[in-house]
Design an enzyme around this catalytic site. Structure first.
Site, PDB file in Angstrom:
ATOM      1  CG  ASP A 169       2.407  -5.621   2.699  1.00  0.00           C
ATOM      2  OD1 ASP A 169       2.824  -5.277   1.581  1.00  0.00           O
ATOM      3  OD2 ASP A 169       2.252  -4.820   3.639  1.00  0.00           O
ATOM      4  CD  GLU A 202       3.994  -7.382  -7.376  1.00  0.00           C
ATOM      5  OE1 GLU A 202       4.894  -7.865  -8.059  1.00  0.00           O
ATOM      6  OE2 GLU A 202       3.439  -6.301  -7.662  1.00  0.00           O
ATOM      7  CD1 TRP A 203       3.558  -3.012  -1.787  1.00  0.00           C
ATOM      8  CD2 TRP A 203       5.700  -3.616  -1.962  1.00  0.00           C
ATOM      9  NE1 TRP A 203       3.939  -3.523  -0.579  1.00  0.00           N
ATOM     10  CE2 TRP A 203       5.260  -3.910  -0.645  1.00  0.00           C
ATOM     11  CE3 TRP A 203       7.023  -3.902  -2.303  1.00  0.00           C
ATOM     12  CZ2 TRP A 203       6.076  -4.471   0.313  1.00  0.00           C
ATOM     13  CZ3 TRP A 203       7.836  -4.469  -1.340  1.00  0.00           C
ATOM     14  CH2 TRP A 203       7.372  -4.742  -0.057  1.00  0.00           C
ATOM     15  N   GLY A 204       3.046  -3.439  -7.226  1.00  0.00           N
ATOM     16  CA  GLY A 204       3.251  -3.241  -8.651  1.00  0.00           C
ATOM     17  C   GLY A 204       4.647  -3.566  -9.131  1.00  0.00           C
ATOM     18  CG  ASP A 224       2.858   1.628   1.256  1.00  0.00           C
ATOM     19  OD1 ASP A 224       2.364   0.731   0.548  1.00  0.00           O
ATOM     20  OD2 ASP A 224       3.387   1.414   2.364  1.00  0.00           O
TER      21      ASP A 224
END
Length: 404
Positions: A169, A202-204, A224
């Protein structure tokens, strides 16, 4: 075949937004598949990973009994036979502090037997165990330490436990570039000598599709997901723009599946699953499979839709046409076939047409079609397109085979 022609065809397959043909050369595509899979170097993820993750349904409420029961349910439900193999712990499995040697340790109240024993049990069921950490000083729950600055120590710990998958994460990073932080864990995992699928969460934020193919086996392209229609389709849209960067060994990840958690209708979940399948996204179940409803299980168990996701060619399907609230998605499959997905985002049913020119099939080429949700071949052959009625928030999914 001349080298210049090979280079041209490779460029068309990887970079052009819509240039595939239903008559792909099998030798060329096999060569492309082998070449693209060498980027990470751990030999994992030849097709998108399939399995289960604890977060979407249980969040921090996990323990070893739940994980063992989930492994059992994965086998007894028949999901493991379809390829769902990873049983992945998410955040909150670890103690809030490291041991006296600085090693991560399991939360004793939830995992009294330890992670090694849990991994042994999961392996005994023919499955693989995944674990969670963070490229920061604390995980996103703030309940366990992150791995920033401890990458080699933590990677060695995971390997010693028999871990097969790491979700990594992005919280608590003090503003350090992800391009710096995520590479270190890659090197640490390689040093262990154990094959561990490396999933970058990395959530983009820093467009990981453009740099992470040499680092991890998958990377998040979105924030998310939530268990509702708008969240789901927005994740699909964000993921779609990076389609050309995915391939065997390195996949775009629009987050885990919500199928079965109850926030969407059966029709919407069917669309959700179909979109993830054609996008070659990881298929990580996020519900409680110990008590899953039969209709939800039926969605996750559709072997023909799973087959699109797991197709050996490994090219991510794209959105190729939008008209009002209707969409056509398409992507090439092995054997010269093409997957087509019609999606209706509107509030009333519509008839959707997929034209050959939109999906890359030569005009006037005769094509047979198989409906993947009805599990039947259509009675007719088609020459310039295929049309189907699609209900509100629903989908129709076909595999087209030229030359029928």
């Amino acid at each position: 075949m001349k080298p210049a022609l090979i280079v041209l065809l490779l460029a068309m397959l990887v970079f052009a937004p819509l240039v595939w043909s239903a008559e792909l050369n099998s030798t060329l595509t096999a060569s492309l598949r082998k070449r693209r899979h060498k980027k990470v170097g751990n030999g994992l993820g030849g097709t998108p990973p399939m399995g289960w993750n604890s977060w979407n349904h249980f969040a921090c409420g996990i323990n070893e009994q739940l994980i063992r029961q989930t492994a059992d349910a994965m086998v007894s439900s028949g999901l493991s036979r379809l390829g769902y193999r990873y049983i992945n712990l998410d955040d909150c499995w670890a103690d809030s502090s490291r041991d006296w040697q600085g090693n991560l340790r399991a939360k004793s109240s939830a995992f009294p037997s330890g992670i090694k024993a849990l991994a042994d049990y999961v392996h005994s069921r023919g499955l693989k165990l995944g674990i969670y950490s963070d490229a920061g000083y604390q995980t996103c729950s703030k309940q366990q330490p992150g791995s920033l600055g401890r990458e080699y120590q933590d990677a060695a710990t995971f390997a010693s436990w028999g871990v097969d998958y790491l979700k990594y994460d992005n919280c608590g990073n003090n503003g350090v570039s992800p391009r710096t932080r995520y590479h270190v864990m890659h090197d640490a995992l390689v040093k262990t000598g154990r094959p561990i699928f490396y999933s970058l969460c990395e959530w983009g934020q820093d467009n990981p599709a453009t740099w992470a193919s040499n680092v991890g086996n998958s990377w998040r392209t979105t924030g998310d997901i939530a268990d509702n229609w708008n969240s789901m389709v927005s994740r699909a849209d964000l993921n779609n723009q990076w389609a050309s960067y995915a391939g065997p060994g390195h996949w775009n990840d629009p987050d885990m599946l919500e199928v079965g958690n109850g926030g969407m209708s059966v029709e919407e979940y069917r669309t959700h699953f179909s979109l993830w399948a054609i996008m070659k996204a990881p298929l990580l179940i996020g519900c409680d499979i110990r008590s899953i409803r039969k209709d939800y299980l039926g969605i996750l168990s559709n072997w023909e839709v799973v087959g699109v996701n797991q197709d050996s060619l490994g090219i991510q399907g794209r959105k190729v046409r939008t008209q009002g609230s209707t969409e056509v998605w398409a992507g090439p499959l092995s054997g010269g076939r093409v997957a087509v997905l019609m999606v209706n985002r509107g509030y009333m049913g519509w008839s959707i047409n997929a034209n050959w020119q939109d999906i890359g099939i030569k005009q006037n080429l005769r094509v047979t079609a198989r409906d993947l949700w009805q599990h039947q071949n259509l009675r007719y052959t088609y020459t310039n397109g295929i049309r189907a009625y699609v209900p509100s928030h629903g989908c129709r999914m076909f595999v087209l085979k030229p030359g029928g």
